[in-house]
Design a protein around this motif. Structure first.
Motif, short mmCIF file in Angstrom:
data_model
loop_
_atom_site.label_atom_id
_atom_site.label_comp_id
_atom_site.label_asym_id
_atom_site.label_seq_id
_atom_site.Cartn_x
_atom_site.Cartn_y
_atom_site.Cartn_z
N THR A 90 17.33 19.97 15.55
CA THR A 90 15.90 20.28 15.64
C THR A 90 15.36 20.89 14.36
OG1 THR A 90 16.45 22.43 16.61
CG2 THR A 90 15.99 20.61 18.14
N TYR A 144 12.42 15.73 11.69
CA TYR A 144 11.05 15.24 11.72
C TYR A 144 10.77 14.42 10.47
CZ TYR A 144 5.92 15.21 12.08
OH TYR A 144 4.60 14.83 12.16
N ARG A 199 7.99 12.11 8.35
CA ARG A 199 6.53 11.99 8.26
C ARG A 199 6.12 11.45 6.89
NH1 ARG A 199 1.90 15.17 10.78
NH2 ARG A 199 0.11 14.75 9.44
N GLN A 230 5.08 8.73 11.63
CA GLN A 230 5.86 9.91 11.98
C GLN A 230 6.84 9.57 13.09
OE1 GLN A 230 3.62 13.15 13.67
NE2 GLN A 230 2.19 11.78 14.72
N THR A 278 10.26 11.62 15.40
CA THR A 278 11.24 12.67 15.62
C THR A 278 12.56 12.02 15.99
OG1 THR A 278 9.55 14.23 16.38
CG2 THR A 278 11.83 14.70 16.99
N TYR A 294 4.84 21.87 9.13
CA TYR A 294 6.18 21.61 9.66
C TYR A 294 7.26 22.11 8.70
CZ TYR A 294 3.30 18.49 12.46
OH TYR A 294 2.31 17.98 13.27
N ASN A 311 10.72 21.41 9.74
CA ASN A 311 11.95 20.72 10.18
C ASN A 311 12.00 19.28 9.68
OD1 ASN A 311 9.78 20.02 11.87
ND2 ASN A 311 11.14 19.46 13.56
N TYR A 312 11.59 19.08 8.44
CA TYR A 312 11.60 17.74 7.86
C TYR A 312 13.02 17.22 7.65
CZ TYR A 312 6.56 17.80 6.88
OH TYR A 312 5.20 17.82 6.99
#
Length: 319
Positions: free
Chosen positions: A58, A62, A64, A78, A80, A151, A153-154
């Motif tokens: 987590t 991510y 994007r 994007q 997840t 964000y 959590n890239y």
């Protein structure tokens, strides 16, 4: 000189995890106590760490990409990535599940764009291609990779593209990763305590680092680490009564705790008790145990100078 030693054997499931401090607290039924004339040295002697954590979690899942069209219109890809362990090929397949999007251009109306991900096994780099698949011709003005600061959590480190904005001014955008793919969760794990230690982190700040464990092994194996330098760290002189110890295992990048997915890690600590040494400054001897300062003057010199050498002063009276 012989030293008193105490070994402490710990298992992570015997500690209580604090979600705020991120330490495991281990309460000791029998405290570790130094004598009045002793200091405590501490050393991690061995640690067993399971490689049961995932390389995508987590904290880094991510994906994007934002882009702008020439003349107006904003697009967004994007995704997840589900938590788990991935190879480069598996991650490529996962990112290629990202659907095409329709962008409304102020100049030409709706335009459909797709994102294609490939991986070069010779260079270990990902490539990303944004291309028009339907609609009138329009140029992509610029593309932003992992640029939205909302964000944290890239997946940027994994795919090898740091946060950046690129001017394109073309119908298609192709981006080859700046860096190689990094699917290692962490190369090293640090065992930390919240006690004051004379250890330093990568920027030179004082840290409670007891040891660095090299995570060399296959997934779902166990790393057996043993201390080979045999160097102790001396605890602060105030740490003479230890009824609990707080420990955590963190990564080398952001100091994040490792989620071992229920697997247990173990550690062995060695506490050694050493005698305090008096600090001698010229003819002044400072006794740290009794907080007194004794001036000693050679008897012959006393007779010559007619000085009384029987005076003893406390530090409090001098201050």
């Amino acid at each position: 000189m012989n030293k008193r030693n105490t070994f402490l054997y710990l298992k992570s499931n015997s500690g209580v995890f604090d979600t705020e401090s991120r330490f495991y607290r281990f309460d000791l039924i029998n405290p570790i106590i130094a004598k009045p004339d002793e200091l405590i040295n501490l050393r991690a002697t061995e640690i067993e760490v399971p490689i049961s954590y995932y390389n995508i979690g987590t904290f880094n899942n991510y994906f994007r990409i934002d882009f702008d069209l020439d003349g107006g219109g904003i697009g967004l890809f994007q995704h997840t990535v589900p938590v788990g362990n991935y190879t480069a090929a598996e991650l490529t397949t996962e990112l290629n599940t990202i659907s095409s999007i329709v962008v409304n251009s102020d100049d030409v109306g709706n335009v459909t764009f797709s994102l294609t991900t490939t991986f070069n096994t010779k260079t270990s780099k990902f490539s990303f291609v944004i291309a028009k698949t339907a609609g009138s011709a329009v140029d992509i003005d610029d593309v932003q990779y992992f640029n939205n600061t909302t964000y944290t959590n890239y997946i940027s480190q994994v795919v090898g593209i740091p946060s950046q904005s690129i001017n394109v001014s073309a119908a298609t955008s192709t981006k080859v990763a700046d860096n190689v793919c990094d699917l290692n969760r962490t190369n090293n794990i640090y065992l930390e305590t919240d006690m004051l230690l004379e250890s330093r982190n990568t920027i030179g700040d004082k840290a409670g680092i007891l040891s660095k464990i090299q995570m060399a092994g296959d997934l779902f194996t166990i790393v057996h680490w043993q201390n080979t330098n045999h160097e102790d760290l001396t605890l602060d002189k105030r740490d003479t009564y230890i009824d609990h110890i707080n420990l955590r295992l963190v990564t080398e990048d952001k100091g994040q705790n490792i989620d071992f997915n229920g697997a247990i890690w173990t550690a062995t600590l060695l506490f050694s008790f050493i005698k305090k040494e008096s600090i001698v400054l010229g003819k002044e001897i400072i006794d740290d145990n009794y907080k007194s300062l004794l001036y000693t003057i050679d008897n012959t010199e006393n007779e010559e100078l007619n000085i009384d050498c029987d005076d003893t002063y406390s530090i409090d009276s001098i201050n």
